[in-house]
Design a protein around this motif. Structure first.
Motif, short mmCIF file in Angstrom:
data_model
loop_
_atom_site.label_atom_id
_atom_site.label_comp_id
_atom_site.label_asym_id
_atom_site.label_seq_id
_atom_site.Cartn_x
_atom_site.Cartn_y
_atom_site.Cartn_z
N THR A 174 24.49 48.33 -39.00
CA THR A 174 23.19 48.60 -39.44
C THR A 174 22.97 48.55 -40.93
O THR A 174 23.66 48.90 -41.54
N VAL A 175 21.88 47.57 -41.18
CA VAL A 175 21.78 47.48 -42.69
C VAL A 175 20.45 47.99 -43.10
O VAL A 175 19.37 47.41 -42.65
N PRO A 176 20.47 48.78 -44.08
CA PRO A 176 19.07 49.45 -44.82
C PRO A 176 18.48 48.20 -45.66
O PRO A 176 19.08 47.32 -46.18
N VAL A 177 17.22 48.04 -45.40
CA VAL A 177 16.37 47.04 -46.28
C VAL A 177 15.81 47.76 -47.31
O VAL A 177 15.02 48.77 -47.19
N LEU A 178 15.88 47.40 -48.56
CA LEU A 178 15.49 48.16 -49.75
C LEU A 178 14.35 47.16 -50.56
O LEU A 178 14.49 45.89 -50.66
N ASP A 179 13.32 47.85 -50.95
CA ASP A 179 12.28 47.00 -51.86
C ASP A 179 12.88 47.08 -53.41
O ASP A 179 14.07 47.46 -53.65
N ARG A 182 14.55 50.41 -54.97
CA ARG A 182 15.73 50.69 -53.89
C ARG A 182 15.16 51.74 -52.90
O ARG A 182 15.93 52.47 -52.46
N ARG A 183 13.99 51.83 -52.61
CA ARG A 183 13.52 52.77 -51.59
C ARG A 183 13.75 52.00 -50.26
O ARG A 183 13.33 50.70 -50.17
N PRO A 209 12.39 52.31 -40.56
CA PRO A 209 13.59 53.30 -40.59
C PRO A 209 13.31 54.77 -40.11
O PRO A 209 12.13 55.45 -40.55
N HIS A 210 14.19 55.22 -39.79
CA HIS A 210 14.58 56.84 -39.72
C HIS A 210 15.46 57.11 -40.76
O HIS A 210 16.51 56.72 -40.92
N THR A 211 14.87 58.09 -41.89
CA THR A 211 15.83 58.54 -42.86
C THR A 211 15.51 59.96 -43.11
O THR A 211 14.88 60.75 -42.46
N VAL A 212 16.65 60.58 -43.67
CA VAL A 212 16.95 62.18 -44.03
C VAL A 212 17.15 62.16 -45.40
O VAL A 212 17.98 61.47 -46.03
N LYS A 213 16.77 63.21 -46.02
CA LYS A 213 16.91 63.63 -47.46
C LYS A 213 18.51 64.09 -47.66
O LYS A 213 18.92 64.64 -46.83
N ASP A 237 17.10 60.03 -51.40
CA ASP A 237 16.85 61.05 -52.29
C ASP A 237 15.54 61.63 -52.16
O ASP A 237 14.60 61.04 -51.22
N SER A 238 14.83 62.40 -53.18
CA SER A 238 13.47 62.86 -53.09
C SER A 238 12.38 61.85 -53.11
O SER A 238 11.19 62.09 -52.87
N GLU A 239 12.66 60.65 -53.82
CA GLU A 239 11.89 59.48 -54.01
C GLU A 239 12.15 58.18 -52.92
O GLU A 239 11.59 56.95 -53.32
N SER A 240 12.48 58.54 -51.63
CA SER A 240 13.05 57.73 -50.90
C SER A 240 14.11 56.73 -51.23
O SER A 240 14.17 55.77 -50.54
N ARG A 241 14.70 56.76 -52.13
CA ARG A 241 15.76 55.79 -52.60
C ARG A 241 17.06 56.07 -51.88
O ARG A 241 17.55 57.28 -51.69
N LEU A 242 17.42 55.08 -51.55
CA LEU A 242 19.14 55.01 -50.63
C LEU A 242 20.13 55.64 -51.49
O LEU A 242 20.21 55.05 -52.76
N VAL A 243 20.72 56.77 -50.93
CA VAL A 243 21.97 57.22 -51.78
C VAL A 243 23.22 57.11 -50.89
O VAL A 243 24.46 57.27 -51.45
#
Length: 452
Positions: A174-179, A182-183, A209-213, A237-243
């Motif tokens: 599963t590969v996240p797609v970032l803008d 990095r959101r 996507p389904h994401t969790v903080k 994170d709080s700004e939807s950036r992948l961590v």
């Protein structure tokens, strides 16, 4: 031919223990080298700390790392204490960052900085990222090693990224797609990438996507991953950036630990957090004694109630015969309700705000259970004793079951609302509370019916 795995395992462990006791290290090596990793883990879980360290030192380096990674964090901590610094440093560096944090949470505070200093710069930085989140947050259990792509990249470019990150990525399925910021804007699976033409843009393949903080509760996040059947859940994170990402195997591991903890506390013990046979006797005692003391103090309420109604018992001694029945029935009814609601809380079927709905449902359930048991009690007690005793037992069972189910149902929700583990407020405390309450109800009904 059927092979009894448990007997074979017991025999192997007895043989290894005897070989270690007699310092026959050659024999130990012949017994363990070549065994599958899963069998070695089972053996290590049943040996004491010193024996485990001896076996571990005799394993080939790669297999030793595989066994170490599979062991529960408390057992890893035991090995860290028993092995030489050079051996520990090698094992610690071989772990993934999220697995390292599981281990660090088990180690004494003075040991962790020393191990971190021995890591390569990249590994130390990745581990520090995970360590920076609160203890019970999903950020503490996520993996910071992942492969990402961009909506404007092609399938060929994305597959090249995946190939380049194979060595370090926690998962590539599963590969996240970032803008550009990095959101997380999408998710794409390896299956879809492999089935698409090379010049297809990721923007055409990605799904919402389904994401969790990262600050979300660890159990809640794991439940999302498991319930949705996701191979990997992006952590932001709080700004939807992948961590980081949470993989399904880590989610299952988290849920198993949480459910083990809940089951233990519902039974009135602290969770062992390690296999039973590798748990020291002092730890077994410590896991149980506190709860026994708490319950013993709570049981004094029952004694006090009996003292208050001593004259009633003296007037109608037959009432004493039914005390165990009523106490047991009330406790069991309350425990059933508490277990059901605690499980519903864990699955997300109910929330704290549903307390009034749960109260109404459990009150009705308790009433109907009490009506059935009370009818039976009346039918049995009346011919043996008299009508007054039969009515007293019947009405008491109706009242006790109604109260016990209601209390048992709302206590886990009340605990959850004040951020206390619902399992702590369940069976042991409910049994104590319902015992005292049930006796009060019993004697008040008896005094009214029998005119004592």
């Amino acid at each position: 031919m059927t092979v009894d795995f448990n007997n074979d395992m017991t025999g192997a462990i007895d043989t290894i223990s005897q070989q270690i006791t007699s310092s026959n290290l050659t024999g130990v090596a012949e017994s363990v080298v070549g065994l599958p990793t899963r069998e070695l883990v089972d053996i290590c879980e049943r040996l004491n700390v010193k024996q485990r360290a001896v076996v571990f030192r005799l394993l080939p380096k790669q297999q030793a790392l595989e066994v170490f990674e599979t062991l529960a964090p408390p057992l890893q901590s035991d090995l860290v204490s028993a092995l030489r610094d050079s051996e520990v440093a090698s094992l610690f560096a071989g772990l993934d960052p999220d697995d390292r944090v599981w281990l660090l949470d088990e180690l004494p505070a003075g040991v962790a900085p020393q191990l971190l200093r021995g890591l390569p710069d990249r590994e130390r930085e990745l581990t520090a990222v995970v360590l920076g989140y609160p203890q019970d947050s999903i950020g503490r259990r996520m993996s910071p090693e992942y492969v990402t792509t961009h909506p404007g990249l092609s399938v060929t470019q994305t597959l090249a990224r995946i190939h380049a990150g194979l060595e370090h990525a926690e998962t590539i399925y599963t590969v996240p797609v970032l803008d550009d910021g990095r959101r997380v804007v999408g998710i794409v699976s390896l299956r879809n990438l492999m089935s698409a033409s090379g010049d297809t843009l990721i923007d055409e393949l990605m799904k919402s996507p389904h994401t969790v903080k990262a600050t979300a509760d660890v159990e809640d996040a794991a439940r999302v991953c498991a319930d949705l059947g996701l191979l990997a859940l992006p952590i932001v994170d709080s700004e939807s950036r992948l961590v980081g990402i949470l993989t399904i195997d880590d989610a299952v591991r988290i849920l198993e630990n949480e459910e083990t903890e809940d089951a233990a506390r519902q039974g009135g013990v602290e969770p062992l957090r390690r296999p039973y046979l590798s748990t020291p006797i002092r730890s077994l005692v410590r896991s149980r004694v506190l709860w026994l003391l708490v319950l013993a103090v709570g049981a004094t309420l029952t004694v006090q109630v009996l003292e208050v109604f001593e004259d009633t018992l003296n007037a109608v001694t037959v009432l004493a015969l039914f005390v165990p029945l009523l106490i047991g029935t009330g406790g069991n009814t309350g425990n059933q309700a508490a277990t059901t609601v605690t499980r519903a809380l864990a699955l997300g079927d109910v929330r704290s705000r549903d307390i009034l709905r749960v109260l109404g449902r459990e009150m009705r359930v308790g009433f109907f259970l009490g009506l059935m048991l009370g009818t039976l009690g009346f039918a049995v007690a009346t011919p043996v004793y008299d009508l007054g005793i039969g009515v007293t037992i019947g009405l008491t069972l109706v009242a006790v079951c109604t109260v016990a189910a209601t209390i048992g149902g709302i206590m886990p929700l009340a605990a959850h609302a004040i951020r206390v583990d619902p399992a702590v407020f369940s069976n042991p405390f409910i049994s104590t509370f319902v015992d005292a309450t049930g006796l009060i109800i019993y004697f008040l009904i008896a005094m009214a019916i029998l005119q004592i």
